[in-house]
Motif scaffolding. Structure first.
Motif, PDB file in Angstrom:
ATOM      1  N   ARG A 190       0.811  -1.214   0.000  1.00  0.00           N
ATOM      2  CA  ARG A 190       0.000   0.000   0.000  1.00  0.00           C
ATOM      3  C   ARG A 190       0.844   1.264   0.000  1.00  0.00           C
ATOM      4  O   ARG A 190       0.330   2.362   0.147  1.00  0.00           O
ATOM      5  N   GLY A 191       2.154   1.107  -0.065  1.00  0.00           N
ATOM      6  CA  GLY A 191       3.026   2.285  -0.083  1.00  0.00           C
ATOM      7  C   GLY A 191       3.158   2.968   1.267  1.00  0.00           C
ATOM      8  O   GLY A 191       3.280   4.186   1.350  1.00  0.00           O
ATOM      9  N   VAL A 192       3.149   2.175   2.353  1.00  0.00           N
ATOM     10  CA  VAL A 192       3.135   2.726   3.710  1.00  0.00           C
ATOM     11  C   VAL A 192       4.312   3.665   3.979  1.00  0.00           C
ATOM     12  O   VAL A 192       4.128   4.780   4.486  1.00  0.00           O
ATOM     13  N   LYS A 194       6.238   5.458   2.054  1.00  0.00           N
ATOM     14  CA  LYS A 194       6.119   6.751   1.364  1.00  0.00           C
ATOM     15  C   LYS A 194       5.017   7.595   1.992  1.00  0.00           C
ATOM     16  O   LYS A 194       5.122   8.821   2.084  1.00  0.00           O
ATOM     17  N   LEU A 195       3.947   6.941   2.437  1.00  0.00           N
ATOM     18  CA  LEU A 195       2.834   7.701   3.031  1.00  0.00           C
ATOM     19  C   LEU A 195       3.260   8.422   4.306  1.00  0.00           C
ATOM     20  O   LEU A 195       2.719   9.478   4.634  1.00  0.00           O
ATOM     21  N   GLU A 198       4.431  11.574   2.953  1.00  0.00           N
ATOM     22  CA  GLU A 198       3.420  12.381   2.269  1.00  0.00           C
ATOM     23  C   GLU A 198       2.335  12.893   3.220  1.00  0.00           C
ATOM     24  O   GLU A 198       1.803  13.981   3.029  1.00  0.00           O
ATOM     25  N   LYS A 199       1.954  12.082   4.195  1.00  0.00           N
ATOM     26  CA  LYS A 199       0.940  12.526   5.170  1.00  0.00           C
ATOM     27  C   LYS A 199       1.719  13.183   6.309  1.00  0.00           C
ATOM     28  O   LYS A 199       2.332  12.495   7.117  1.00  0.00           O
ATOM     29  N   LYS A 201       0.806  15.192   8.869  1.00  0.00           N
ATOM     30  CA  LYS A 201       0.270  15.435  10.216  1.00  0.00           C
ATOM     31  C   LYS A 201       0.556  14.255  11.141  1.00  0.00           C
ATOM     32  O   LYS A 201       0.467  13.093  10.739  1.00  0.00           O
ATOM     33  N   GLN A 204      -2.224  11.743  11.329  1.00  0.00           N
ATOM     34  CA  GLN A 204      -2.268  10.877  10.147  1.00  0.00           C
ATOM     35  C   GLN A 204      -1.246   9.759  10.272  1.00  0.00           C
ATOM     36  O   GLN A 204      -1.526   8.594   9.983  1.00  0.00           O
ATOM     37  N   VAL A 207      -2.380   7.153  12.858  1.00  0.00           N
ATOM     38  CA  VAL A 207      -3.422   6.279  12.310  1.00  0.00           C
ATOM     39  C   VAL A 207      -2.807   5.304  11.303  1.00  0.00           C
ATOM     40  O   VAL A 207      -3.146   4.123  11.260  1.00  0.00           O
ATOM     41  N   LEU A 208      -1.862   5.810  10.519  1.00  0.00           N
ATOM     42  CA  LEU A 208      -1.167   4.948   9.553  1.00  0.00           C
ATOM     43  C   LEU A 208      -0.435   3.811  10.279  1.00  0.00           C
ATOM     44  O   LEU A 208      -0.479   2.656   9.848  1.00  0.00           O
ATOM     45  N   SER A 211      -2.477   1.027  11.141  1.00  0.00           N
ATOM     46  CA  SER A 211      -3.002   0.274  10.001  1.00  0.00           C
ATOM     47  C   SER A 211      -1.935  -0.521   9.266  1.00  0.00           C
ATOM     48  O   SER A 211      -2.224  -1.138   8.246  1.00  0.00           O
TER      49      SER A 211
END
Lengths: 514, 252
Positions: A190-192, A194-195, A198-199, A201, A204, A207-208, A211
């Motif tokens: 899911r590209g964790v 990199k997220l 990119e996210k 905050k 965010q 929460v990531l 998950s």
């Protein structure tokens, strides 16, 4: 908050320590190679925690972290390659050729950045990440093949018969006998990582973290927030640390019950699968009573919590532990003495201590074969240091050992939670969580955060840039090391033994695929 | 034998007598209720990790995007509260958006339910689950639907091993690029008539993974969606209730 590392050649740090990136000595690849192989040849108190690369200014920077279990420290190595020539033109002697436990990390670096590793025994894609340098498609994975008229192949997945995550298993069989199993993952990617960049905050990213693997929401979230707190210099009080540890242990209790139930689905022993399964329900319902979510999502936050463990919740927890303990033991006394269970599990899917050591296995898979790999013991945070804790290890490395390990760790975790409750001061005012306005990451820093999730060692490593922004966030789920253990378990076994073996490991697909 | 009877006696009755009437206790975060209180709406919108909250014309919260972290209710308790109503599923995407001043149960739109769904699946429904990058909490809750507590099998609803035996697919996860083809192959292997159910925020909108370049959600533009089940992960009762509402004749 920065503390200075001890530098010899490599840099020595503690778990949850933040250092400046420039304090990590950059070595030539040759001295890195020599020092690491010499050290790892040396003995079993060393294991690889992480090895990854990222583009930093004009170089591709490599960070390698090796744990020293005997003195609670970590060694950090670094080497670099210039970006002036294409990365695909580089070729490095593979460490995996000599030290097998590097195999998955070198594969990952090759897949993502295109660096070739000479003499790597198994240079194949790891997870087909969207931003990989390697262009191979997920359907074109180069499986090991044998030219033979007698042998046949069995392919299973990515979608499985049960309600379970996707992965592809390819067996080479002689009749019913498995000669070789190769596991291809990556379907869940899911590209964790990199997220995380990119996210931007904090909420965010929290929460990531919850998950990455929903069955280890507390484990990954704890690892994330403890890394952030170290980097930003946030101190948390003892009570909060105790409550997080209770969360970690309760997650272990819930998943041990899940696995005990699931292994009994594998033997068709309906009574045990129902009893263990039904005991998991009040445990995850307790998470819900505590934080509103059955998997503990929402419980772990940076710098504080919205959900203090009140006196009432503590009372309820004590009652719950009592129930779970005697009822699971009542069941276990029966199940573990049944000849039919013993004959189904014993000597099945055996891996040896030496195999587990060589592949760098961690957590449950390692402990069941006698290899003591447990962060709570080797690199404990302040809370685990204050507890009376010794990892459970067994010696046989078969499905039976992994089955029994669940029972013993379940009881051990119950004991740990009782210890934690006894040192908790019962003051139920906890600080509120922090948000972006009060959390400033240290510029140009490196933080390593390691926790023992229920499957094993979780490691999050963060690197920040000039403004304290994240420039690399590296996640490692214990499953990254351990999937190979399942493949080794299947050798010379009947293919019909695959399901109980798979259940006995219960590894994470999404934690591996990220 | 005696031991086993003793264990059974202690195990007792685990099943929930009527899942359609069961209540999930607080602090479960179910349906949100948004008041008309005046607050700093810009800060509220900015807080949400997945952009589920919109400020105009009135404050609204999209359960298809919500990860149920509950932070909005914790920081703006006068504005938003999550009540323990677990009935969150609908067959119309718009109905998942809760607006300020609205405190009514989320229900299906009967006009959108295809006639054959109730006729064919009203008494028996076999489903094929596809985990398309689900984080395993979604899959665990779907498994829990069939356990001794929730026992969805009592309604003739079950997960089956093959799409050829199924009446529809249940998708979890934000649908990764690497699972996109397998998801479509599986769906096409299910005989007609068939349904598609999206379970969890990740499946409905991408959730916290929205915007990731590792996803390929084109499946959702190609095929009709029959039911959205919000949650992170959805509670088993949310799923069971949604499926019953979709396939049974009775409406609230």
């Amino acid at each position: 908050m920065i503390t200075s590392p001890k530098t010899s050649r490599a840099t020595t740090v503690k778990n949850y320590q933040t250092i400046l990136l420039e304090d990590v000595l950059v070595m030539s690849y040759q001295s890195f190679y020599e020092e690491v192989t010499a050290m790892m040849r040396d003995g079993e108190s060393y294991h690889i925690v992480n090895y990854f690369a990222f583009q930093h200014r004009l170089v591709l920077k490599f960070i390698c972290i090796i744990a020293i279990d005997s003195n609670q420290t970590l060694r950090v190595f670094s080497h670099e390659l210039s970006l002036k020539q294409p990365l695909s033109s580089y070729s490095l002697p593979s460490i995996s050729a000599e030290i097998y436990q590097f195999h998955i990390f070198e594969r990952e670096i090759w897949e993502n950045h295109g660096i070739y590793f000479e003499n790597h025994p198994w240079l194949k894609p790891v997870r087909f990440a969207f931003d990989r340098a390697n262009t191979m498609k997920v359907n074109d994975y180069p499986f090991y093949k044998i030219d033979s008229e007698e042998l046949h192949e069995v392919g299973v997945g990515p979608i499985h018969a049960g309600v379970i995550e996707p992965g592809h298993f390819r067996f080479i069989c002689n009749g019913e006998m498995v000669l070789h199993l190769e596991i291809q993952l990556g379907w869940q990617h899911r590209g964790v990582e990199k997220l995380y960049l990119e996210k931007t905050k904090l909420l965010q990213r929290t929460v990531l973290s919850e998950s990455i693997a929903g069955d280890t929401a507390v484990g990954h979230a704890c690892t994330f927030v403890m890394g952030i707190e170290s980097n930003a210099g946030i101190k948390v009080d003892t009570e909060l640390a105790i409550e997080r540890t209770i969360g970690l242990e309760l997650e272990r209790v819930a998943m041990a019950l899940f696995d005990l139930s699931n292994l009994n689905v594998g033997t068709a022993y309906q009574l045990a699968s129902s009893v263990y399964g039904a005991l998991r329900t009040p445990v995850i319902n307790y998470f819900q009573a505590w934080c509103g979510n059955r998997f503990g999502k929402g419980l772990i936050r940076v710098g504080g919590t919205h959900y203090p463990l009140t006196a009432e919740l503590q009372q309820r927890l004590k009652k719950l532990l009592y129930e779970v303990e005697w009822r699971s033991e009542e069941m276990s006394e029966k199940a573990f003495n049944l000849p039919s269970e013993q004959s189904r599990f014993e000597e099945i899917g055996k891996v040896t201590y030496r195999q587990m050591y060589l592949i760098g296995a961690v957590g449950q898979a390692a402990k069941a074969a006698g290899l003591k790999r447990d962060v709570r013991w080797s690199h404990p945070d302040i809370t685990y240091q204050s507890l009376d804790f010794k990892p459970v290890t067994l010696s046989t490395g078969d499905v039976w050992a992994r089955f029994l390990l669940r029972r013993l760790e379940l009881l051990q975790s119950i004991g740990l939670i009782r210890q934690l409750l006894s040192i908790h001061s019962n003051i139920s005012t906890r600080p509120k969580p922090r948000y972006d306005d009060t959390v400033n990451l240290t510029p140009n820093s490196l933080t390593i955060s390691i926790n023992e999730g229920w499957r094993g060692e979780i490691c999050h490593t963060m690197v920040t840039g000039d403004e304290g922004e994240l420039i690399r966030y590296k996640v490692k789920d214990p499953s990254l090391h351990n999937w190979l253990a399942l493949a080794l378990s299947l050798r010379d076994l009947e293919i019909s033994d695959f399901p109980i073996n798979n259940k006995s490991y219960n590894l994470s697909y999404c934690g591996f695929d990220l | 034998m005696i031991d086993e009877l003793k264990i059974l006696y202690h195990h007792g009755k685990q099943y929930i007598p009527d899942p359609t009437k069961a209540v999930v206790p607080a602090p479960f975060r179910g349906r949100p209720v948004i008041s008309d209180a005046q607050i700093d709406t810009a800060a509220l919108v900015d807080l949400c990790p997945t952009g589920a909250i919109e400020a105009s014309p009135a404050v609204s919260l999209d359960l298809g995007k919500c990860v149920f972290c509950g932070e909005c209710a914790l920081l703006f308790p006068d504005k938003i509260r999550f009540i323990n109503d677990h009935r969150l599923a609908s067959n119309e995407r718009q109905r998942l958006i809760v607006k300020a001043g609205m405190d009514a149960p989320i229900v299906l739109n009967p006009e959108l339910v295809r006639a054959e769904i109730r006729r064919v699946f009203g008494q028996s429904l076999k489903l094929r689950q596809i985990s398309a990058a689900g984080d395993n909490s979604f899959e665990a809750e779907l498994n829990a639907c069939g356990n001794v507590n929730f026992d969805m099998g009592r309604y003739g609803i079950e997960f089956v091993a093959s799409p050829r035996h199924a009446d529809g697919v249940v998708i979890t996860g934000p649908i990764s690029e690497n699972m996109a083809e397998a998801t479509e192959i599986c769906y096409r292997a299910v005989p007609n008539p068939k349904i598609v159910v999206l379970v969890g925020t990740d499946a409905i909108s991408g959730g916290i993974f929205t915007g990731s370049r590792a996803l390929n959600r084109s499946f959702l533009n190609k095929y009709p969606i029959d039911l959205y089940v919000p949650g992170n992960p959805p509670h088993p009762l949310t799923f069971i209730q949604g499926i019953l509402d979709l396939t049974r004749k009775k409406f609230d």
